[in-house]
Design an enzyme around this catalytic site. Structure first.
Site, PDB file in Angstrom:
ATOM      1  N   GLN A 134      -5.108  -3.522  -2.417  1.00  0.00           N
ATOM      2  CA  GLN A 134      -4.547  -2.456  -3.247  1.00  0.00           C
ATOM      3  C   GLN A 134      -4.474  -2.841  -4.727  1.00  0.00           C
ATOM      4  OE1 GLN A 134      -3.876   0.616  -2.780  1.00  0.00           O
ATOM      5  NE2 GLN A 134      -3.906   0.813  -0.562  1.00  0.00           N
ATOM      6  N   CYS A 163      -2.359   4.636   7.660  1.00  0.00           N
ATOM      7  CA  CYS A 163      -2.278   4.255   9.062  1.00  0.00           C
ATOM      8  C   CYS A 163      -1.131   4.972   9.766  1.00  0.00           C
ATOM      9  CB  CYS A 163      -2.086   2.753   9.186  1.00  0.00           C
ATOM     10  SG  CYS A 163      -3.377   1.795   8.367  1.00  0.00           S
ATOM     11  N   ASN A 210       0.800  -1.215   0.000  1.00  0.00           N
ATOM     12  CA  ASN A 210       0.000   0.000   0.000  1.00  0.00           C
ATOM     13  C   ASN A 210       0.837   1.272   0.000  1.00  0.00           C
ATOM     14  OD1 ASN A 210       0.219  -1.569   2.559  1.00  0.00           O
ATOM     15  ND2 ASN A 210      -0.256   0.398   3.488  1.00  0.00           N
ATOM     16  N   HIS A 235     -13.399   0.387  -0.765  1.00  0.00           N
ATOM     17  CA  HIS A 235     -13.015   1.795  -0.859  1.00  0.00           C
ATOM     18  C   HIS A 235     -11.669   2.004  -1.535  1.00  0.00           C
ATOM     19  CE1 HIS A 235      -9.970   2.583   2.461  1.00  0.00           C
ATOM     20  NE2 HIS A 235     -10.308   1.339   2.703  1.00  0.00           N
ATOM     21  N   THR A 250     -27.434  -9.919   9.014  1.00  0.00           N
ATOM     22  CA  THR A 250     -28.158  -9.579   7.796  1.00  0.00           C
ATOM     23  C   THR A 250     -27.273  -8.763   6.862  1.00  0.00           C
ATOM     24  OG1 THR A 250     -30.243  -9.550   9.012  1.00  0.00           O
ATOM     25  CG2 THR A 250     -30.212  -8.431   6.880  1.00  0.00           C
TER      26      THR A 250
END
Length: 429
Positions: free
Chosen positions: A190, A335, A162, A212, A248
């Site tokens: 990635q 991070c 990443n 994302h 669910t």
């Protein structure tokens, strides 16, 4: 097609942080909206209101499977890439039994893998081996071959880093794991959607995808679980997602991921990766020509098409980006952003402190334009020049260490084992 404005055109910063997160594609938003409104039913319901979300889940599973060369039945939807990594590693180790309580990974993995390994050691006594990388960030398959044994339950090595974009030799590593009866997990968060990813060609029994990172919303991911592989569930309950992840399902988020996967596959087929690579090289060339001899690429030549991790002499990454508020980029992994410490990934590659602290990650995406790239070059070069000459007493960046010099452990010790350092604490030895 409703395409967002090019980053920077709307008055905002030029966005070169796609490895941290991507914008949500308007076509993805359009596809998921009905599942948030009229098609609100529970996919497990037998009545009419459950039919549309149930069909949407089936379609989304097929779309994700097609992107990575899997079958639809092998796709398990999760809440994130990190959750998928947890399910893969914890699930594999606990399902393997006491005789195979060993995990092998490598030092530059994402924290979602490394911290899961830490927990497996702490909670279940798993033996965790962490392989070194060289100055390019690559694992040597010979190191893995020398480390594997009959106790190994799973080997986990990411497809693409990443921070640097380095692409690992996944297929070769997976073959070695299989030769010893171990499963192979690949975090492809990635890589998926940016380069072709095929689980069968890679030999990955378990493969992680994150929404994302490819223009879907945050909060959805997937794990490919090869047919026949047994995993201990991560969430117990009603048996959804093949019994591996109860609760669910969010049909809307699954549709978002499925649509994003289909769009990514079409873009790859249309040469999207090459277009991004050309822009990345234009960015590198622009910096290199304006700052001759000062720009050093961190990582491997074989890397993600949109990732450029560079260290610029005489700067630190945090100071440099603070000086260019009109550019959105990162000093490394998201991070690690906001801290003044050198990236563990770059340190593991053997980079000296000055070069590691100078690193900036620039990651391009679907709507990055040549104008964005040229503007980023102008902003960065201007910031570098504004930071020099440095204030008295401030240390200049040292000449970069030759890649790989401190990247490997002493001869005869090709692995790093996780072990507690003291009660209540631990570290990678």
């Amino acid at each position: 097609m409703n395409v967002p404005p090019s980053p920077g055109e709307d008055g905002g910063p030029v966005y070169l942080d796609h490895n941290a997160t991507t914008p949500v594609d308007p076509r993805v938003v359009e596809a998921m909206l009905p599942l948030l409104a009229s098609e609100f039913g529970n996919p497990s319901s037998g009545h009419a209101y459950g039919a549309a979300p149930r069909a949407a889940l089936v379609r989304a599973r097929r779309q994700v499977a097609a992107l990575v060369g899997a079958s639809a039945a092998e796709i398990v939807f999760t809440g994130s890439g990190s959750e998928a990594n947890n399910l893969a590693l914890r699930g594999a180790v606990l399902a393997a039994g006491d005789g195979r309580r060993r995990v092998i990974t490598q030092v530059t993995e994402h924290p979602a893998v490394l911290e899961t390994c830490r927990a497996l050691h702490r909670l279940y006594g798993a033996d965790v081996t962490c392989l070194p990388v060289d100055g390019r960030g690559l694992v040597d398959p010979a190191d893995l071959a020398a480390t594997l044994d009959e106790r190994t339950a799973v080997v986990s090595v990411m497809a693409a880093n990443n921070e640097t974009g380095t692409l690992q030799p996944v297929a070769e590593l997976a073959r070695l794991a299989h030769d010893h009866g171990a499963l192979f997990h690949c975090d492809a968060a990635q890589a998926a959607g940016k380069i072709p990813v095929d689980v069968r060609a890679l030999g990955a029994d378990l493969l992680t995808v994150a929404g994302h990172k490819m223009y879907a919303p945050k909060g959805v991911g997937a794990l490919r679980v090869r047919a026949g592989v047994r995993l201990e569930p991560l969430v117990y309950g009603g048996g959804q997602e093949g019994g591996l992840r109860a609760g669910t399902e969010s049909a809307a988020l699954a549709v978002a991921l499925g649509t994003a996967a289909e769009l990514a596959a079409a873009e790859l087929a249309d040469g999207g990766a090459r277009r991004t690579e050309v822009l990345r090289d234009r960015l590198h060339q622009g910096l290199d020509e304006a700052l001759p001899g000062q720009v050093h690429v961190n990582g491997c030549t074989r890397r993600l098409p949109g990732t450029l991790n560079v260290s610029i002499d005489g700067t630190t990454g945090h100071e440099l980006l603070a000086a260019v508020p009109r550019l959105a980029a990162s000093t490394g992994s998201a991070c690690h952003s906001g801290t003044g410490t050198a990236s563990p990934v770059l340190r593991a590659m053997g980079l000296g402190e000055a070069r590691a602290l100078a690193a900036v990650r620039l990651s391009l995406g679907r709507w990055t334009t040549p104008s964005d790239v040229d503007q980023a070059v102008e902003l960065l070069v201007g910031a570098v020049r504004s930071l020099a000459p440095m204030e008295p007493g401030r240390r200049p960046a040292a000449s970069p260490r030759r890649p790989g010099l401190a990247a490997r452990p002493p001869a005869g010790s090709v692995e790093r084992r996780w072990r507690p350092l003291r009660e209540g604490a631990g570290g990678w030895a």
